[in-house]
Motif scaffolding. Structure first.
Motif, PDB file in Angstrom:
ATOM      1  N   ALA A   1      -5.961   1.251   2.879  1.00 45.11           N
ATOM      2  CA  ALA A   1      -5.343   1.264   4.211  1.00 45.11           C
ATOM      3  C   ALA A   1      -5.443   2.656   4.830  1.00 45.11           C
ATOM      4  CB  ALA A   1      -3.882   0.818   4.125  1.00 45.11           C
ATOM      5  N   GLY A   2      -5.350   3.682   4.013  1.00 41.78           N
ATOM      6  CA  GLY A   2      -5.510   5.042   4.525  1.00 41.78           C
ATOM      7  C   GLY A   2      -6.910   5.308   5.046  1.00 41.78           C
TER       8      GLY A   2
ATOM      9  N   ASP B   1      -5.621  -0.882  -5.015  1.00 41.83           N
ATOM     10  CA  ASP B   1      -4.813   0.148  -4.357  1.00 41.83           C
ATOM     11  C   ASP B   1      -4.815  -0.055  -2.836  1.00 41.83           C
ATOM     12  OD1 ASP B   1      -3.580   2.462  -3.403  1.00 41.83           O
ATOM     13  OD2 ASP B   1      -4.575   3.755  -4.879  1.00 41.83           O
ATOM     14  N   TYR B   2      -3.857  -0.845  -2.369  1.00 43.17           N
ATOM     15  CA  TYR B   2      -3.758  -1.143  -0.937  1.00 43.17           C
ATOM     16  C   TYR B   2      -3.542   0.117  -0.108  1.00 43.17           C
ATOM     17  CZ  TYR B   2      -2.002  -2.801   3.516  1.00 43.17           C
ATOM     18  OH  TYR B   2      -1.823  -2.992   4.858  1.00 43.17           O
ATOM     19  N   GLU B   3      -2.677   0.994  -0.557  1.00 42.08           N
ATOM     20  CA  GLU B   3      -2.367   2.200   0.226  1.00 42.08           C
ATOM     21  C   GLU B   3      -3.611   3.064   0.415  1.00 42.08           C
ATOM     22  OE1 GLU B   3       0.473   2.452   1.792  1.00 42.08           O
ATOM     23  OE2 GLU B   3       1.180   0.640   0.793  1.00 42.08           O
ATOM     24  N   ASP B   4      -4.430   3.165  -0.615  1.00 46.51           N
ATOM     25  CA  ASP B   4      -5.653   3.963  -0.529  1.00 46.51           C
ATOM     26  C   ASP B   4      -6.627   3.367   0.489  1.00 46.51           C
ATOM     27  OD1 ASP B   4      -7.329   6.193  -1.602  1.00 46.51           O
ATOM     28  OD2 ASP B   4      -8.624   4.518  -2.205  1.00 46.51           O
TER      29      ASP B   4
ATOM     30  N   GLU C   1      -2.307  -6.433  -4.271  1.00 43.61           N
ATOM     31  CA  GLU C   1      -1.365  -6.368  -5.385  1.00 43.61           C
ATOM     32  C   GLU C   1      -1.777  -7.332  -6.494  1.00 43.61           C
ATOM     33  OE1 GLU C   1       2.384  -7.081  -3.437  1.00 43.61           O
ATOM     34  OE2 GLU C   1       2.486  -5.016  -2.682  1.00 43.61           O
TER      35      GLU C   1
ATOM     36  N   SER D   1     -11.269   0.264  -2.836  1.00 44.09           N
ATOM     37  CA  SER D   1     -10.100   0.536  -3.687  1.00 44.09           C
ATOM     38  C   SER D   1      -9.739  -0.647  -4.573  1.00 44.09           C
ATOM     39  CB  SER D   1      -8.899   0.960  -2.831  1.00 44.09           C
ATOM     40  OG  SER D   1      -9.222   2.085  -2.055  1.00 44.09           O
TER      41      SER D   1
ATOM     42  N   ASP E   1      -5.292  -4.013   8.569  1.00 45.31           N
ATOM     43  CA  ASP E   1      -5.524  -5.154   7.684  1.00 45.31           C
ATOM     44  C   ASP E   1      -6.742  -5.957   8.118  1.00 45.31           C
ATOM     45  OD1 ASP E   1      -3.426  -4.439   6.095  1.00 45.31           O
ATOM     46  OD2 ASP E   1      -2.170  -6.184   6.555  1.00 45.31           O
TER      47      ASP E   1
ATOM     48  N   LYS F   1      -2.159  -7.120   1.793  1.00 47.31           N
ATOM     49  CA  LYS F   1      -1.414  -6.326   0.812  1.00 47.31           C
ATOM     50  C   LYS F   1      -1.106  -7.152  -0.436  1.00 47.31           C
ATOM     51  CE  LYS F   1       2.431  -3.166   0.249  1.00 47.31           C
ATOM     52  NZ  LYS F   1       3.486  -2.422   0.889  1.00 47.31           N
TER      53      LYS F   1
END
Length: 120
Positions: free
Chosen positions: A18-19, A13-16, A8, A70, A24, A4
């Motif tokens: 990760a989805g 886009d970590y959330e994208d 950053e 991402s 990780d 993460k």
């Protein structure tokens, strides 16, 4: 550095990702492959040779890799480069400023990924 934190630092886009990739460990597995991918080097050499079709192919591949992982900043600049080269036959001065942005984004991305790799 965590995955993460790496994302950053890259402006990615970590959330994208990760989805899509869920863990990780899986994200790290695939993002580390960027270090051995030859698309950026092919883009550079193709532009030096003014081989526009090959440069387009390399930019398009770099864009796809960046989108799938991402890597937002690198995706945006490689997308701009791919669109600039699409259906183009001649090298022009308008390519250089876009390539400079791709270079900056690629260098920053690779630097962050290398830091992540050092902690493996």
């Amino acid at each position: 550095m965590t995955v993460k934190e790496c994302y950053e630092a890259m402006g990615a886009d970590y959330e994208d990702v990760a989805g899509r990739l869920r863990t990780d460990e899986r994200i790290k597995k695939f993002v580390l492959k960027v270090l051995s991918d030859s698309s950026y080097g092919l883009l550079v050499s193709s532009l030096e040779e003014k081989n526009i079709p090959e440069a387009f192919r390399a930019a398009h591949t770099l864009k796809g890799i960046s989108q799938n992982l991402s890597l937002t900043k690198l995706y945006e600049s490689s997308h701009e480069m791919a669109e600039l080269l699409r259906n183009r036959q001649e090298y022009g001065g308008d390519i250089e400023p876009v390539m400079e942005k791709v270079k900056q984004d690629y260098d920053m991305t690779v630097e962050c990924i290398r830091k992540l790799a050092e902690e493996c």
